[in-house]
Design an enzyme around this catalytic site. Structure first.
Site, mmCIF file in Angstrom:
data_model
loop_
_atom_site.group_PDB
_atom_site.id
_atom_site.type_symbol
_atom_site.label_atom_id
_atom_site.label_comp_id
_atom_site.label_asym_id
_atom_site.label_seq_id
_atom_site.Cartn_x
_atom_site.Cartn_y
_atom_site.Cartn_z
ATOM 1 N N ILE A 280 14.929 0.095 13.571
ATOM 2 C CA ILE A 280 13.723 -0.012 12.600
ATOM 3 C C ILE A 280 12.483 -0.285 13.527
ATOM 4 O O ILE A 280 12.524 -1.067 14.150
ATOM 5 C CB ILE A 280 13.868 -0.748 11.533
ATOM 6 C CG1 ILE A 280 14.889 -0.488 10.439
ATOM 7 C CG2 ILE A 280 12.476 -0.751 10.716
ATOM 8 C CD1 ILE A 280 15.313 -1.530 9.537
ATOM 9 N N ASP A 324 -21.883 18.210 -3.455
ATOM 10 C CA ASP A 324 -22.928 18.372 -4.372
ATOM 11 C C ASP A 324 -23.968 18.961 -3.349
ATOM 12 O O ASP A 324 -24.077 18.863 -2.440
ATOM 13 C CB ASP A 324 -23.428 17.007 -4.911
ATOM 14 C CG ASP A 324 -24.261 17.330 -5.990
ATOM 15 O OD1 ASP A 324 -24.418 18.251 -6.580
ATOM 16 O OD2 ASP A 324 -25.302 16.338 -6.226
#
Length: 863
Positions: A280, A324
């Site tokens: 791991i 926008d």
């Protein structure tokens, strides 16, 4: 019912009294019935919740399981090491996100508002939270509208609704009835909570308060817009599941091989647990968090507040930016760009035309004007401010003109005449100056100024100027006409027998530098979509100036078209007159096509889409509090260019995350292969558990962390975005991880076997073990230098220029060799001094592993 229809029906429905307002008792009843006039409070994340989020990660879950298993088998050192990694990761993430919350606090403006209402026949000032439906609101220029309302009476009323609709210009308002199907942006007889009164005054019937207002409906959509998991979170989750499967299979095989070779079951079980822990990559969450935090800090220095660590990487995966227009692509201020005169024209940047008509038009623009310029402080209507700037830029200063003319009278603009006129006196003569809508102004004109002399205004002249006005409007400009008249005596009526002077066109200009940014986005394979509440012609003009529309894309799509056909947005780049819900639906549609959507905005109307988007980007200066609250990032300087900087940073971070995942896994799997082969063939010089953990910590922390600090090169923004559906490691990536692991493991075992061979049959398990131990470490450290792009030169590229990586390799090697000279540590690690031949073997096989890896990747990856 629709509040913009018949006023008589509204008054009856609300039981309102336009002349006296509500009684105190009735207003109290309505307040109890409807509740306070306020929006639902925005929930702020507590520090404890921010800390808890740092542990909610698949890799962290995996590490917690490994720590639990280590504790169960009393592998205390393993458990402590994993716990340190988990806590360090959580601490870094918490500090960065908590600092972002504090930065957001500085942007929040907490103000208490009051409102003037008519109650019991008296004008009363009350807290805005006490407004109720049926109240009569009194509004003046400069007021923020505190509730939705229908206009009963008004004088020269203009409202700034840009935060709600995206419309860049103040909207002219009047009490006139409108059809029921009138869209929100065109409801000129209504005022809405959260907007501002720019000019005039009004008497308004309150129709909705709190969450029932248009602003409240947007707040509902914001609450309902569910935030998707970020691409990095999805990829790490998928990666963790696959890693668990691979680890379990390998550990079971090694455990079985050890049992078959008659290794005691308990000892083999402990070894298997140690191998599972080694497999791991416990350095992954720390390195990923540090890499994201570094990007977060870098952006903060460039005025970008990132509220979530994962948002840094998400922007790097962006495939579409929905932006926008007003204040984001444009400067949110009006500017005169053209003037059409009888016999002459002028365009912005050109020399002023000579002649009487241009002089009179500029003087009219200054005299028929109530705005003022005071340095950087501009007071008044944006159109009138731009007229003063236009006059000054073309050589007609406001001060001298106004000083020479004494103002005597004014006929303010109203919805009936749609014309404003002023009367001034100069040297005993009187001048009327007028401006307004061209079609209305022409009705008051009887002459036109040609060649410096008034000539009769014919029907053909009127048609010519109406056609010119329509042509300017079709190009996306707002237009105004101008006229004047000079008399020796004071005229009894100003609006009569005027001399027409010409028309001007206005536009909210694009922000400097935005065009280059959009080009860079297109070069990086990112689509840019413009969403605005403005007129389609205005949107099309801005889009053309900024090169937003690419070849093959549709022209402007309007909100009405989207209502009729939900799929009309396909293939389009510009959307005009769109509602907040349509913006939200567009973001959802793009996400359904597996696009990673970044949404920029500054208004309340942008908030639902900002929250729903994969990455919401609000403006810090012009942005409303609502938009800043729901966004993932805030641009403190409102610079659109910062978005591309953030995209670049995000791409570099993802590349680095992928680099150190490949590095960590190939190193950890090399350890598994070595232990697996040793267990399978019962080789005597096997590694013990504490040596495995030490190798893991030395190679997983410093070099991997340094890889996370690798800078990008000039090609970062010349590539298309990665496919969001692809995993963090492709099948090809996993293949190369196994190849790298095999080369590293083979080099380590080769060095150990060679060291034993040179002893002419003498078996020294400790000596061979030490050669295996040191070669495995050195090979993994050298392997960090292989984390390059295939086409980079061996001694070139960002990895080789990473001074942190070079330093980490020397640091890790120094710690490893230094352990020989600390007796307690050397004894715990089973280390002993080696002869020169063993050191040369260790160095030679380690260097050979680097050369083989670079040779293989150079040959096959280039293909």
């Amino acid at each position: 019912m629709e509040f913009h229809s018949r006023i008589e029906d509204l008054i009856q429905q609300f039981g309102a009294d336009p002349s006296a307002g509500l009684s105190p008792d009735r207003s109290a009843e309505l307040l109890a019935e409807h509740g306070p006039n306020e929006l639902a409070a925005t929930r702020r994340e507590s520090p404890w919740l921010i800390l808890l989020h740092q542990f909610m990660s698949p890799v962290i879950y995996l590490l917690l399981i490994a720590m639990g298993m280590s504790l169960f088998f009393r592998e205390w050192l393993d458990a402590i090491a994993i716990a340190v990694v988990i806590l360090l990761n959580a601490l870094i993430g918490f500090i960065m996100e908590f600092q972002a919350e504090k930065a957001m606090d500085a942007l929040r403006q907490m103000t208490t508002q009051s409102a003037r209402v008519l109650r019991g026949g008296q004008i009363t000032e009350i807290p805005s939270t006490e407004i109720v439906p049926g109240d009569m609101l009194l509004l003046d220029a400069g007021d923020m509208v505190q509730a939705d309302g229908r206009i009963i009476t008004s004088t020269s009323l203009q409202a700034d609704e840009s935060a709600l609709t995206g419309e860049s210009l103040p909207v002219e308002k009047s009490p006139a009835e409108l059809p029921e199907d009138t869209p929100l942006a065109e409801r000129t007889n209504m005022v809405y909570k959260g907007t501002f009164i720019r000019n005039g005054n009004a008497h308004v019937l309150c129709t909705a308060t709190g969450m029932k207002t248009e602003l409240g409906q947007i707040a509902h959509m914001v609450a309902g817009a569910q935030k998707s998991a970020t691409p990095l979170e999805k990829k790490l989750e998928s990666f963790s599941k696959r890693l668990i499967g691979i680890t379990v299979v390998i550990v079971v095989l090694i455990f079985g091989a050890g049992v078959l070779n008659q290794v005691p079951i308990l000892e083999m079980l402990k070894t298997s647990i140690a191998l599972a822990v080694a497999a791991i990559p416990e350095g992954l969450p720390v390195v990923a968090t540090l890499s994201l935090a570094r990007g977060m800090i870098s952006m903060a220095r460039q005025n970008v507040i990132v509220k979530k660590l994962s948002a840094v990487e998400t922007l790097g995966a962006t495939t579409v930016i929905c932006t926008d227009k007003t204040g984001t692509l444009t400067e949110n201020r009006m500017q005169v760009t053209e003037a059409w005169l009888p016999g002459a024209d002028w365009k912005q940047g050109a020399e002023p035309p000579a002649g009487e008509v241009f002089r009179l038009l500029r003087e009219t623009a200054v005299l028929c004007n109530n705005a003022t310029l005071n340095g950087d402080q501009h007071i008044g209507d944006p159109i009138e401010v731009s007229l003063l700037q236009f006059a000054g830029e073309t050589g007609a200063e406001e001060g001298p003109i106004r000083a020479g003319f004494q103002k005597m009278d004014e006929a303010p603009f109203n919805s009936d005449t749609r014309v404003m006129a002023t009367l001034h006196q100069n040297n005993g003569r009187f001048r009327v100056s007028a401006k307004g809508a061209t079609e209305d102004l022409l009705e008051y004109c009887t002459a036109i100024l040609k060649n410096g002399q008034p000539q009769p205004l014919t029907g053909a002249d009127k048609k010519e100027w109406m056609d010119a006005t329509e042509k300017l409007a079709a190009s996306g400009l707002k237009t105004l006409g101008y006229a004047s008249r000079e008399e020796s005596a004071r005229p009894g009526e100003m609006l009569q027998e005027l001399v027409f002077l010409g028309i001007t066109g206005f536009m909210d200009p694009p922000r400097a530098g935005v065009k280059n940014v959009i080009r860079e986005c297109h070069g990086a394979g990112i689509r840019v979509l413009m969403l605005t509440g403005d007129h389609p012609a205005t949107a099309a003009t801005i889009a053309k100036q900024l090169d937003i529309v690419e070849e093959g894309q549709k022209p402007v799509v309007t909100g009405r078209e989207l209502e009729k056909d939900a799929g009309a947005w396909e293939g389009a780049a510009v959307f005009a007159r769109v509602s907040p819900k349509q913006k939200l639906d567009l973001v959802k549609g793009l996400q359904d096509q597996h696009q990673i959507v970044a949404m920029t905005g500054d208004g309340v109307n942008d908030a639902p889409a900002l929250k729903k988007a994969d990455i919401g980007i609000a403006m810090g200066i012009r942005g409303t509090q609502v938009s800043q609250e729901v966004a993932d990032m805030v641009l403190k300087d409102d610079a659109f260019e910062s978005i591309v900087m953030a995209v670049r940073q995000g791409r570099v971070i993802f590349t680095n995350i992928r680099r150190f995942i490949i590095f960590l896994l190939s190193c950890n799997l090399s350890e598994l292969l070595v232990i697996g082969l040793v267990a399978t063939f019962n080789i005597p010089f096997q590694l013990v558990a504490i040596q495995i953990l030490f190798i893991n910590l030395i190679t997983d922390v410093f070099p991997a962390m340094a890889l996370g600090f690798t800078e990008g090169d000039e090609t970062v923004m010349q590539k298309n975005p990665r496919d969001p559906r692809k995993p963090i490691l492709s099948r090809n990536g996993w293949t190369w991880i196994w190849v790298y692991a095999a080369v590293i493991g083979g080099s380590a075992l080769g060095a150990a076997f060679t060291a034993e061979y040179f002893r002419e049959g003498e078996t020294d398990r400790h000596a061979a073990n030490n050669v295996l131990f040191y070669t495995l470490i050195l090979s993994q450290l050298f392997h960090a230098l292989s984390m390059k792009e295939p086409r980079e030169k061996f001694l070139g590229g960002p990895v080789m220029r990473n001074k942190y990586l070079i330093g980490s390799i020397f640091l890790s090697a120094g710690i490893t060799f230094g352990c020989l000279f600390i007796p307690p540590v050397a004894e715990a690690l089973r280390l002993q001094m080696m002869p020169a031949i063993d050191w040369w073997l260790t160095l030679g096989f380690s260097a050979a592993s680097l050369l083989v890896v670079r040779l293989l990747s150079g040959i096959f990856m280039r293909k």
